[in-house]
Scaffold this active site. Structure first.
Site, PDB file in Angstrom:
ATOM      1  N   GLU A 117       7.646   5.436  -8.866  1.00 31.35           N
ATOM      2  CA  GLU A 117       6.199   4.947  -8.938  1.00 31.35           C
ATOM      3  C   GLU A 117       5.524   6.174  -8.250  1.00 31.35           C
ATOM      4  O   GLU A 117       4.114   6.692  -8.689  1.00 31.35           O
ATOM      5  CB  GLU A 117       5.781   3.798  -8.440  1.00 31.35           C
ATOM      6  CG  GLU A 117       6.127   2.452  -9.367  1.00 31.35           C
ATOM      7  CD  GLU A 117       5.804   1.265  -8.781  1.00 31.35           C
ATOM      8  OE1 GLU A 117       4.631   1.289  -8.474  1.00 31.35           O
ATOM      9  OE2 GLU A 117       6.525   0.037  -8.805  1.00 31.35           O
TER      10      GLU A 117
ATOM     11  N   GLY B 100       0.892  -1.209  -0.229  1.00 35.39           N
ATOM     12  CA  GLY B 100       0.077   0.216  -0.174  1.00 35.39           C
ATOM     13  C   GLY B 100       0.868   1.256   0.067  1.00 35.39           C
ATOM     14  O   GLY B 100       0.295   2.583   0.447  1.00 35.39           O
TER      15      GLY B 100
ATOM     16  N   MET C 160      -3.341  -6.988  -7.202  1.00 32.54           N
ATOM     17  CA  MET C 160      -2.708  -8.303  -7.941  1.00 32.54           C
ATOM     18  C   MET C 160      -3.560  -9.249  -8.436  1.00 32.54           C
ATOM     19  O   MET C 160      -3.335 -10.415  -8.372  1.00 32.54           O
ATOM     20  CB  MET C 160      -1.576  -8.771  -7.224  1.00 32.54           C
ATOM     21  CG  MET C 160      -0.701  -7.679  -6.399  1.00 32.54           C
ATOM     22  SD  MET C 160       0.193  -6.964  -7.948  1.00 32.54           S
ATOM     23  CE  MET C 160       1.240  -8.236  -8.628  1.00 32.54           C
ATOM     24  N   ARG C 161      -4.697  -8.721  -8.886  1.00 33.52           N
ATOM     25  CA  ARG C 161      -5.553  -9.689  -9.539  1.00 33.52           C
ATOM     26  C   ARG C 161      -6.072  -9.181 -10.749  1.00 33.52           C
ATOM     27  O   ARG C 161      -6.264  -8.273 -11.171  1.00 33.52           O
ATOM     28  CB  ARG C 161      -7.062  -9.666  -8.649  1.00 33.52           C
ATOM     29  CG  ARG C 161      -7.068 -10.519  -7.477  1.00 33.52           C
ATOM     30  CD  ARG C 161      -8.353 -10.326  -6.780  1.00 33.52           C
ATOM     31  NE  ARG C 161      -9.429 -11.055  -7.583  1.00 33.52           N
ATOM     32  CZ  ARG C 161      -9.717 -12.268  -7.728  1.00 33.52           C
ATOM     33  NH1 ARG C 161      -9.046 -13.159  -7.123  1.00 33.52           N
ATOM     34  NH2 ARG C 161     -10.644 -12.842  -8.287  1.00 33.52           N
ATOM     35  N   ILE C 162      -6.320 -10.123 -11.909  1.00 32.39           N
ATOM     36  CA  ILE C 162      -6.802  -9.744 -13.158  1.00 32.39           C
ATOM     37  C   ILE C 162      -8.248  -9.506 -13.021  1.00 32.39           C
ATOM     38  O   ILE C 162      -9.118 -10.326 -12.448  1.00 32.39           O
ATOM     39  CB  ILE C 162      -6.372 -11.126 -14.417  1.00 32.39           C
ATOM     40  CG1 ILE C 162      -5.084 -11.174 -14.242  1.00 32.39           C
ATOM     41  CG2 ILE C 162      -7.427 -10.825 -15.432  1.00 32.39           C
ATOM     42  CD1 ILE C 162      -4.596 -12.422 -15.211  1.00 32.39           C
TER      43      ILE C 162
ATOM     44  N   SER D 216       4.902   2.486 -15.657  1.00 33.36           N
ATOM     45  CA  SER D 216       3.822   3.084 -16.359  1.00 33.36           C
ATOM     46  C   SER D 216       2.597   3.297 -15.787  1.00 33.36           C
ATOM     47  O   SER D 216       2.026   2.425 -14.693  1.00 33.36           O
ATOM     48  CB  SER D 216       3.712   2.148 -17.520  1.00 33.36           C
ATOM     49  OG  SER D 216       4.867   1.938 -18.226  1.00 33.36           O
TER      50      SER D 216
ATOM     51  N   HIS E 237       2.019   0.236 -13.224  1.00 34.26           N
ATOM     52  CA  HIS E 237       2.666  -1.136 -13.507  1.00 34.26           C
ATOM     53  C   HIS E 237       4.127  -0.893 -13.540  1.00 34.26           C
ATOM     54  O   HIS E 237       4.545   0.110 -13.917  1.00 34.26           O
ATOM     55  CB  HIS E 237       2.107  -1.642 -14.879  1.00 34.26           C
ATOM     56  CG  HIS E 237       2.640  -2.902 -15.017  1.00 34.26           C
ATOM     57  ND1 HIS E 237       2.372  -4.081 -14.597  1.00 34.26           N
ATOM     58  CD2 HIS E 237       3.739  -3.284 -16.167  1.00 34.26           C
ATOM     59  CE1 HIS E 237       3.024  -5.232 -15.203  1.00 34.26           C
ATOM     60  NE2 HIS E 237       3.743  -4.760 -15.843  1.00 34.26           N
TER      61      HIS E 237
ATOM     62  N   LEU F 183      -4.580  -7.509 -20.494  1.00 38.45           N
ATOM     63  CA  LEU F 183      -3.890  -7.485 -19.386  1.00 38.45           C
ATOM     64  C   LEU F 183      -2.625  -6.346 -19.381  1.00 38.45           C
ATOM     65  O   LEU F 183      -1.948  -6.655 -20.531  1.00 38.45           O
ATOM     66  CB  LEU F 183      -2.907  -8.867 -18.837  1.00 38.45           C
ATOM     67  CG  LEU F 183      -2.339  -8.775 -17.530  1.00 38.45           C
ATOM     68  CD1 LEU F 183      -3.058  -8.365 -16.325  1.00 38.45           C
ATOM     69  CD2 LEU F 183      -1.407 -10.244 -17.413  1.00 38.45           C
TER      70      LEU F 183
ATOM     71  N   ASN G 268       1.933   2.831  -2.782  1.00 30.51           N
ATOM     72  CA  ASN G 268       1.183   3.892  -3.584  1.00 30.51           C
ATOM     73  C   ASN G 268       0.129   4.461  -3.064  1.00 30.51           C
ATOM     74  O   ASN G 268      -0.279   5.693  -3.236  1.00 30.51           O
ATOM     75  CB  ASN G 268       0.939   3.072  -4.947  1.00 30.51           C
ATOM     76  CG  ASN G 268       2.405   3.306  -5.766  1.00 30.51           C
ATOM     77  OD1 ASN G 268       2.854   4.189  -6.273  1.00 30.51           O
ATOM     78  ND2 ASN G 268       2.799   1.889  -5.806  1.00 30.51           N
TER      79      ASN G 268
ATOM     80  N   ARG H  25     -14.534 -15.888 -10.813  1.00 35.68           N
ATOM     81  CA  ARG H  25     -13.677 -14.515 -10.927  1.00 35.68           C
ATOM     82  C   ARG H  25     -15.005 -13.263 -11.358  1.00 35.68           C
ATOM     83  O   ARG H  25     -14.777 -12.161 -10.652  1.00 35.68           O
ATOM     84  CB  ARG H  25     -12.822 -14.459 -11.925  1.00 35.68           C
ATOM     85  CG  ARG H  25     -11.968 -13.067 -12.215  1.00 35.68           C
ATOM     86  CD  ARG H  25     -10.994 -13.303 -13.179  1.00 35.68           C
ATOM     87  NE  ARG H  25      -9.915 -14.328 -12.898  1.00 35.68           N
ATOM     88  CZ  ARG H  25      -8.816 -14.226 -11.979  1.00 35.68           C
ATOM     89  NH1 ARG H  25      -8.791 -12.845 -11.504  1.00 35.68           N
ATOM     90  NH2 ARG H  25      -7.974 -15.061 -11.602  1.00 35.68           N
TER      91      ARG H  25
HETATM   92  C1  GAR Z   1       3.954  -1.734  -7.199  1.00 33.17           C
HETATM   93  O1  GAR Z   1       5.533  -1.749  -7.459  1.00 33.17           O
HETATM   94  C2  GAR Z   1       3.177  -1.828  -8.445  1.00 33.17           C
HETATM   95  O2  GAR Z   1       3.453  -1.058  -9.642  1.00 33.17           O
HETATM   96  C3  GAR Z   1       2.975  -2.967  -8.540  1.00 33.17           C
HETATM   97  O3  GAR Z   1       2.587  -3.778  -7.270  1.00 33.17           O
HETATM   98  C4  GAR Z   1       3.468  -2.993  -6.454  1.00 33.17           C
HETATM   99  C5  GAR Z   1       2.486  -2.451  -5.355  1.00 33.17           C
HETATM  100  O4  GAR Z   1       3.472  -1.747  -4.221  1.00 33.17           O
HETATM  101  N1  GAR Z   1       1.798  -3.430  -9.452  1.00 33.17           N
HETATM  102  C6  GAR Z   1       1.760  -4.684 -10.246  1.00 33.17           C
HETATM  103  O5  GAR Z   1       2.716  -5.289 -10.349  1.00 33.17           O
HETATM  104  C7  GAR Z   1       0.463  -4.617 -11.052  1.00 33.17           C
HETATM  105  N2  GAR Z   1       0.489  -5.814 -12.193  1.00 33.17           N
HETATM  106  P1  GAR Z   1       2.634  -1.040  -3.114  1.00 33.17           P
HETATM  107  O6  GAR Z   1       1.596  -2.062  -2.495  1.00 33.17           O
HETATM  108  O7  GAR Z   1       3.638  -0.674  -2.174  1.00 33.17           O
HETATM  109  O8  GAR Z   1       1.831   0.118  -3.705  1.00 33.17           O
END
Ligand code: GAR
Length: 218
Positions: free
Chosen positions: A182, A20, A98-100, A144, A117, A152, A22, A73
């Protein structure tokens, strides 16, 4: 002490599964009056995620939905979008979700969705992006932000930020340096959406904004 959300603040829901950081970056920027958004809900598939713990500590409304409680899903996604819709968001930010999300789930979203991402898309959609960049011998890597569409990690790219890959980088070291960019990238991108400098409707222009060293969008 948080700044009160202004009535014009963009209503943002955050989907997150992990630490968490971000989410925290967005929330802190908003709290310091640097980002005109209000986080109206945090939604997670992991009860013990850092994202849920952070939301709880900051008194942000939060919802955990357990994927194991749903037969498919699509059922999970329908419940997720229904829960999110109840918070009346104008933007959904997937920040380490982290889920599609199924096509039906994407169609049911109550507002546009974006995702951060950890790669320079279109390179390395999916998992293990840092190890894959190292294995390919890339000299630069990054992150990105893109619109969530049915492919995806394949929706329209809105913004990117990059760093140099160092000769002795491990995947973990690279991940740590990418994570550090990020946060400002996501804040700058959400700010540009809130300000109307990036538009999300279908058919909007496809210009990618690069985060420059002064942390502004070009
Ligand atoms: C981040 O690096 C984000 O870019 C990645 O998960 C991490 C979450 O970090 N997302 C993916 O890989 C999505 N495909 P956080 O929980 O510390 O924000």
């Amino acid at each position: 002490m948080s700044a009160p959300a202004s009535p014009e603040a963009l209503r943002v829901a955050v989907f997150a599964s992990g630490r968490g950081t971000n989410l925290q970056a967005l929330h802190q920027a908003a709290s310091f009056g640097e980002l005109p958004i209000q986080i109206v809900g945090v939604f997670s598939d992991k009860a013990d995620s850092g994202a849920i713990a952070y939301a709880e500590s900051q008194h942000i409304a939060h919802t955990h939905l357990d994927p194991k409680s749903f037969a498919t899903r699509e059922d999970f996604d329908a419940a997720l979008m229904q829960a999110a819709a109840a918070a009346c968001p104008e933007l959904i930010v997937c920040a380490g979700f982290m889920r599609i999300i199924s096509e039906a789930g994407i169609r049911a979203a109550p507002c546009p969705m974006i995702n951060i991402h950890p790669s320079l898309l279109p390179k390395y959609p999916g998992l293990h992006t840092h190890a894959r960049a190292l294995a390919a011998g890339d000299v630069e890597h990054g992150a990105s932000v893109h619109r969530v569409e049915s492919v995806l990690d394949g929706g329209r790219i809105l913004s990117q930020a990059k760093i140099a890959v160092l000769p002795d980088d491990s995947p973990e070291q690279l991940a740590e340096r990418v994570l550090a960019i990020e946060h400002p990238l996501l804040i700058a991108t959400v700010r540009a959406i809130a300000d109307g400098r990036i538009t999300l409707h279908d058919g909007a222009d496809t210009r990618v904004s690069w985060l420059n060293h002064r942390l502004e969008l070009e």
